[in-house]
Design an enzyme around this catalytic site. Structure first.
Site, short mmCIF file in Angstrom:
data_model
loop_
_atom_site.label_atom_id
_atom_site.label_comp_id
_atom_site.label_asym_id
_atom_site.label_seq_id
_atom_site.Cartn_x
_atom_site.Cartn_y
_atom_site.Cartn_z
N ASP A 9 0.86 -1.18 0.00
CA ASP A 9 0.00 0.00 0.00
C ASP A 9 0.91 1.24 0.00
OD1 ASP A 9 0.93 0.25 2.58
OD2 ASP A 9 -1.04 0.23 3.53
N CYS A 66 3.19 -3.32 3.95
CA CYS A 66 2.33 -2.20 4.33
C CYS A 66 2.98 -1.54 5.53
CB CYS A 66 0.87 -2.62 4.56
SG CYS A 66 0.57 -3.67 5.98
N THR A 68 2.50 -1.59 8.98
CA THR A 68 2.87 -2.54 10.04
C THR A 68 3.18 -3.93 9.51
OG1 THR A 68 0.59 -3.22 10.31
CG2 THR A 68 1.35 -1.39 11.70
N HIS A 99 11.12 -23.34 8.33
CA HIS A 99 10.08 -24.02 9.11
C HIS A 99 8.67 -23.87 8.51
CE1 HIS A 99 12.48 -24.17 13.16
NE2 HIS A 99 13.16 -24.63 12.14
N HIS A 134 8.33 -30.30 9.83
CA HIS A 134 7.62 -29.07 9.47
C HIS A 134 6.58 -29.29 8.37
CE1 HIS A 134 10.31 -26.99 12.10
NE2 HIS A 134 11.35 -27.48 11.46
C1 RB5 Z 1 -1.83 2.59 6.56
O1 RB5 Z 1 -1.96 3.77 7.28
C2 RB5 Z 1 -1.68 1.41 7.48
O2 RB5 Z 1 -2.84 1.22 8.25
C3 RB5 Z 1 -1.37 0.15 6.69
O3 RB5 Z 1 -0.25 0.35 5.94
C4 RB5 Z 1 -1.08 -1.09 7.50
O4 RB5 Z 1 -0.19 -0.83 8.53
C5 RB5 Z 1 -2.27 -1.84 7.95
O5 RB5 Z 1 -2.16 -2.93 8.54
#
Ligand code: RB5
Length: 145
Positions: A9, A66, A68, A99, A134
């Site tokens: 994203d 993304c 996180t 694994h 595994h």
């Molecule tokens: C975007 O702001 C953020 O929410 C997205 O990149 C991600 O971290 C969602 O899990």
């Protein structure tokens, strides 16, 4: 020549651009399923596009990013053909292959430093699955309906 599928994203876009450079230097080709800028967008669109290409057998391996790592990882893992692993340090990237036989590596673009990310990419793409005990574990992952 192995081709790697990429997805992110807006929060993962800057690191995805760096990953492309690292892949080129390592001799890989890639297909970028987007997004293609830092304009705000919804990660599932790009995660599903990557996952569907792997499901169809067009690609074997992906890297997704993304902010996180969680949202794109959750989306990818809704696809039966995908074992997507959230990796933020090289040891976890190695274990995701050894694994878990992960076929997609997800990184948290806002919470990983470039040196770690580069090492994660190199290790994820070069580490084989160990099989053995595994295999039975990953065989038991799909929900029986
Ligand atoms: C975007 O702001 C953020 O929410 C997205 O990149 C991600 O971290 C969602 O899990």
């Amino acid at each position: 020549m192995k081709t790697i599928g990429l997805a992110s994203d807006h929060a993962g876009y800057p690191l995805k651009e760096q990953v492309k450079e690292w892949l080129k230097a390592l001799g890989y080709e890639f297909v970028d399923f987007g997004t293609h800028s830092t304009e705000s967008c919804n990660y599932p669109e790009f995660a599903h596009a990557l996952a569907e290409a792997i499901e169809k057998g067009e690609l074997a391996t992906g890297i997704a990013i993304c902010g996180t790592g969680n949202g794109i990882n959750m989306t990818l893992n809704h696809h039966d053909a995908i074992r997507s692993a959230l990796c933020w340090m090289p040891e976890i990237a190695a274990l995701a292959r050894q694994h878990n036989d992960a076929n997609v590596m997800v990184m948290p673009g806002r919470f990983i430093n470039p040196d770690s990310a580069k090492e994660c990419v190199e290790i994820f793409l070069s580490t084989p699955f160990e099989g053995g005990r595994h295999q039975a574990r990953i065989d038991a992952i799909p929900v029986k309906r």
